[in-house]
Design a protein around this motif. Structure first.
Motif, PDB file in Angstrom:
ATOM      1  N   ASP A 146       3.934  -7.635   8.407  1.00 36.93           N
ATOM      2  CA  ASP A 146       3.467  -6.956   9.608  1.00 36.93           C
ATOM      3  C   ASP A 146       1.952  -6.804   9.565  1.00 36.93           C
ATOM      4  O   ASP A 146       1.278  -7.287   8.644  1.00 36.93           O
ATOM      5  N   SER A 147       1.408  -6.106  10.558  1.00 38.22           N
ATOM      6  CA  SER A 147      -0.040  -5.970  10.671  1.00 38.22           C
ATOM      7  C   SER A 147      -0.634  -5.288   9.452  1.00 38.22           C
ATOM      8  O   SER A 147      -1.673  -5.720   8.930  1.00 38.22           O
ATOM      9  N   ALA A 148       0.014  -4.238   8.966  1.00 41.32           N
ATOM     10  CA  ALA A 148      -0.510  -3.516   7.797  1.00 41.32           C
ATOM     11  C   ALA A 148      -0.522  -4.416   6.564  1.00 41.32           C
ATOM     12  O   ALA A 148      -1.463  -4.381   5.756  1.00 41.32           O
ATOM     13  N   LYS A 181      -3.449  -7.014   7.035  1.00 46.86           N
ATOM     14  CA  LYS A 181      -4.751  -6.354   6.941  1.00 46.86           C
ATOM     15  C   LYS A 181      -5.077  -6.025   5.488  1.00 46.86           C
ATOM     16  O   LYS A 181      -6.190  -6.245   5.015  1.00 46.86           O
ATOM     17  N   GLY A 182      -4.093  -5.475   4.799  1.00 47.47           N
ATOM     18  CA  GLY A 182      -4.316  -5.092   3.410  1.00 47.47           C
ATOM     19  C   GLY A 182      -4.603  -6.266   2.506  1.00 47.47           C
ATOM     20  O   GLY A 182      -5.536  -6.233   1.695  1.00 47.47           O
ATOM     21  N   TRP A 183      -3.835  -7.327   2.662  1.00 46.37           N
ATOM     22  CA  TRP A 183      -4.016  -8.449   1.740  1.00 46.37           C
ATOM     23  C   TRP A 183      -5.196  -9.339   2.114  1.00 46.37           C
ATOM     24  O   TRP A 183      -5.763 -10.006   1.252  1.00 46.37           O
ATOM     25  N   VAL A 184      -5.592  -9.355   3.378  1.00 44.23           N
ATOM     26  CA  VAL A 184      -6.849 -10.022   3.726  1.00 44.23           C
ATOM     27  C   VAL A 184      -8.010  -9.305   3.051  1.00 44.23           C
ATOM     28  O   VAL A 184      -8.918  -9.925   2.482  1.00 44.23           O
ATOM     29  N   LEU A 221      -7.827  -9.113  12.214  1.00 47.03           N
ATOM     30  CA  LEU A 221      -7.168  -8.377  11.153  1.00 47.03           C
ATOM     31  C   LEU A 221      -8.094  -8.056  10.002  1.00 47.03           C
ATOM     32  O   LEU A 221      -7.680  -7.947   8.863  1.00 47.03           O
ATOM     33  N   GLU A 222      -9.363  -7.890  10.284  1.00 48.10           N
ATOM     34  CA  GLU A 222     -10.274  -7.377   9.274  1.00 48.10           C
ATOM     35  C   GLU A 222     -10.076  -5.870   9.219  1.00 48.10           C
ATOM     36  O   GLU A 222     -10.262  -5.153  10.202  1.00 48.10           O
ATOM     37  N   PHE A 260      -3.649   1.301   2.871  1.00 51.05           N
ATOM     38  CA  PHE A 260      -2.950   0.185   2.233  1.00 51.05           C
ATOM     39  C   PHE A 260      -2.897   0.372   0.728  1.00 51.05           C
ATOM     40  O   PHE A 260      -1.850   0.247   0.100  1.00 51.05           O
ATOM     41  N   TRP A 261      -4.065   0.685   0.120  1.00 52.53           N
ATOM     42  CA  TRP A 261      -4.096   0.834  -1.336  1.00 52.53           C
ATOM     43  C   TRP A 261      -3.271   2.023  -1.785  1.00 52.53           C
ATOM     44  O   TRP A 261      -2.651   1.985  -2.843  1.00 52.53           O
TER      45      TRP A 261
END
Length: 293
Positions: free
Chosen positions: A8-10, A13-16, A273-274, A283-284
């Motif tokens: 999903d978006s989260a 975003k987190g892994w980018v 998605l930055e 995220f972390w």
């Protein structure tokens, strides 16, 4: 709009964000730490792969395709340094097994992806020439040499197809009768993921390292939450479409076909998605809680 079939978006975003930070840390380490000289070439090659994975991660996340081009200069620099140091640290046999398409299926695919991305993104001539120097293997493969020759006509073409599975289907799409090429390309894309996993066993040369499938093949099935997954994209099909002007309309919407590389969507700025700082913290926090739980 997220392009990958998973996450999903989260997640994206987190892994980018993580991918960007991982590259920065690796570059800093490569420039400041002497480390073990014998491992340096491999470390730099891994840094090159981090750039490739991040490009595909950005694509999966739905970012504008144009953003991917910014990663090529540093990718090429890391690979160039890796090869130069490898020539000093590794004997000829080691250099061959790491770089020869015939005995290293993983490396063949990485080179194919980079050539495909370079063609689709239309990187500058200087970067293209540097890429070809690093790719090497001129005259080794009937398919990939021909794709390279679409931009560098002087390229010598190999006589054999090194990995008939899955690439005989793609070669057929290129060589088929004009009215059959679109359906042949669709046939390749549909069978790509299933067959690429067993491609090493179809090779004309014995592999230097025994393995069941490409290193990235199970990403997403194993440790998906750990972030190794960057999508599963048949960049090879895009390379052929770009090189030979194949009709890819039948492939549009196929789950492994990265169509936006050739047919970019226009993404509103707010869909990038930055991750924002507060999203990174969230995220972390979720990641560390999951690890400690």
């Amino acid at each position: 709009m997220i392009r990958a079939n998973r996450g999903d978006s989260a997640y994206w975003k987190g892994w980018v964000t993580y991918g960007e930070e991982s590259i920065c840390q690796a570059k800093m380490h490569a420039s400041t730490s002497p480390g073990d000289p014998s491992y340096e070439p491999q470390y730099l090659f891994t840094l090159m792969q981090k750039h490739l994975h991040q490009m595909l991660r950005l694509y999966s996340a739905g970012n504008a395709v144009a953003q991917m081009t910014a990663y090529f200069p540093a990718l090429l620099d890391a690979w160039d340094r890796s090869k130069r140091l490898g020539a000093e640290q590794w004997d000829e046999d080691e250099q061959y097994t790491r770089n020869a398409w015939r005995v290293n299926y993983d490396h063949y695919i990485v080179c194919f992806w980079l050539v495909g991305l370079a063609l689709a993104l239309e990187i500058p001539d200087q970067q293209w020439e540097q890429l070809l120097t690093l790719v090497g293997n001129e005259g080794e493969d009937r398919l990939l040499d021909r794709i390279i020759a679409s931009r560098s006509p002087q390229r010598r073409i190999g006589d054999v197809l090194l990995y008939p599975k899955p690439y005989a289907r793609l070669l057929k799409a290129i060589d088929d009768q004009p009215d059959q090429r679109a359906s042949a390309l669709l046939d390749f894309v549909r069978h790509w993921y299933g067959e690429v996993g067993a491609g090493a066993r179809s090779g004309v040369g014995k592999q230097a390292t025994a393995f069941k499938h490409p290193y990235w093949y199970r990403y997403g099935d194993e440790n998906f939450e750990g972030g190794a997954y960057f999508g599963r994209w048949c960049v090879e099909a895009v390379a052929a479409v770009k090189a030979f002007g194949l009709d890819d309309r039948l492939c549009l919407g196929q789950k492994h076909y990265p169509q936006a590389l050739l047919h970019p969507e226009t993404l509103p700025a707010q869909q990038s998605l930055e991750a924002k700082p507060e999203e990174r913290r969230g995220f972390w926090s979720r990641l560390f809680n999951r690890k400690s739980g």
